[in-house]
Design a protein around this motif. Sequence first.
Motif, PDB file in Angstrom:
ATOM      1  N   ALA A  38       0.836  -1.210   0.000  1.00  0.00           N
ATOM      2  CA  ALA A  38       0.000   0.000   0.000  1.00  0.00           C
ATOM      3  C   ALA A  38       0.866   1.254   0.000  1.00  0.00           C
ATOM      4  O   ALA A  38       0.567   2.221  -0.727  1.00  0.00           O
ATOM      5  CB  ALA A  38      -0.932  -0.011   1.211  1.00  0.00           C
ATOM      6  N   LYS A  39       1.930   1.250   0.797  1.00  0.00           N
ATOM      7  CA  LYS A  39       2.821   2.420   0.822  1.00  0.00           C
ATOM      8  C   LYS A  39       3.508   2.613  -0.522  1.00  0.00           C
ATOM      9  O   LYS A  39       3.664   3.739  -0.999  1.00  0.00           O
ATOM     10  CB  LYS A  39       3.859   2.259   1.935  1.00  0.00           C
ATOM     11  N   ALA A  47       4.308   9.649   2.205  1.00  0.00           N
ATOM     12  CA  ALA A  47       5.242  10.698   2.635  1.00  0.00           C
ATOM     13  C   ALA A  47       4.487  11.856   3.289  1.00  0.00           C
ATOM     14  O   ALA A  47       4.957  12.429   4.285  1.00  0.00           O
ATOM     15  CB  ALA A  47       6.065  11.187   1.450  1.00  0.00           C
ATOM     16  N   ALA A  48       3.322  12.208   2.764  1.00  0.00           N
ATOM     17  CA  ALA A  48       2.521  13.286   3.360  1.00  0.00           C
ATOM     18  C   ALA A  48       2.074  12.906   4.766  1.00  0.00           C
ATOM     19  O   ALA A  48       2.083  13.751   5.675  1.00  0.00           O
ATOM     20  CB  ALA A  48       1.317  13.590   2.476  1.00  0.00           C
ATOM     21  N   TYR A  49       1.695  11.647   4.959  1.00  0.00           N
ATOM     22  CA  TYR A  49       1.291  11.194   6.294  1.00  0.00           C
ATOM     23  C   TYR A  49       2.477  11.245   7.255  1.00  0.00           C
ATOM     24  O   TYR A  49       2.339  11.702   8.398  1.00  0.00           O
ATOM     25  CB  TYR A  49       0.706   9.781   6.215  1.00  0.00           C
ATOM     26  N   LEU A  60      12.028   9.737   2.337  1.00  0.00           N
ATOM     27  CA  LEU A  60      12.963   8.665   2.706  1.00  0.00           C
ATOM     28  C   LEU A  60      12.346   7.741   3.752  1.00  0.00           C
ATOM     29  O   LEU A  60      12.453   6.512   3.645  1.00  0.00           O
ATOM     30  CB  LEU A  60      14.273   9.262   3.227  1.00  0.00           C
ATOM     31  N   ALA A  61      11.684   8.312   4.729  1.00  0.00           N
ATOM     32  CA  ALA A  61      11.040   7.508   5.773  1.00  0.00           C
ATOM     33  C   ALA A  61       9.934   6.639   5.182  1.00  0.00           C
ATOM     34  O   ALA A  61       9.800   5.461   5.545  1.00  0.00           O
ATOM     35  CB  ALA A  61      10.478   8.414   6.872  1.00  0.00           C
ATOM     36  N   LEU A  67       9.713  -0.551   2.251  1.00  0.00           N
ATOM     37  CA  LEU A  67      10.640  -1.642   1.936  1.00  0.00           C
ATOM     38  C   LEU A  67      10.848  -2.564   3.126  1.00  0.00           C
ATOM     39  O   LEU A  67      10.908  -3.787   2.960  1.00  0.00           O
ATOM     40  CB  LEU A  67      11.969  -1.076   1.433  1.00  0.00           C
ATOM     41  N   LEU A  68      10.944  -2.000   4.327  1.00  0.00           N
ATOM     42  CA  LEU A  68      11.089  -2.840   5.524  1.00  0.00           C
ATOM     43  C   LEU A  68       9.878  -3.742   5.687  1.00  0.00           C
ATOM     44  O   LEU A  68      10.012  -4.940   5.946  1.00  0.00           O
ATOM     45  CB  LEU A  68      11.280  -1.985   6.776  1.00  0.00           C
TER      46      LEU A  68
END
Length: 138
Positions: A38-39, A47-49, A60-61, A67-68
Amino acid sequence: MTTATADYVVPAQSGAADGLALAGRILIAAIFVLSGLAKLSDPAGTAAYVASVGLPAPALAAWSAALLELVGGIALVVGFRTRLVAIALAAFSVVAAVIFHSALGDQNQFIHFFKNVAMAGGLLQVAAFGPGRFALTR
């Protein structure tokens, strides 16, 4: 039959226990794989959240979290470096709970917070007792 380790003796698991360990890994991993996908399907929204809670480098987060979750979830299912992956996902779950779901006065956030804590608990069980026989690495 038992296997001795440095700190304790681990009883040999039956086939049923190995099957349950695999089923448990699949069920725990499902939320990570689906959340990671979903991400990845909406990196800008993710990224906005992330930015909405004030974290630096939201893009980046967001990519790192996606990916994690995806890679970690798949590794958990196939049993690759299972204990290490379980510890990493448990830590991620607790950090996500604290950062994103700490408004415990909101019932929805309360539920999400403790869902993450419960997932971390299940993952720590995987880390403590291992993946069972049906895993790439044991």
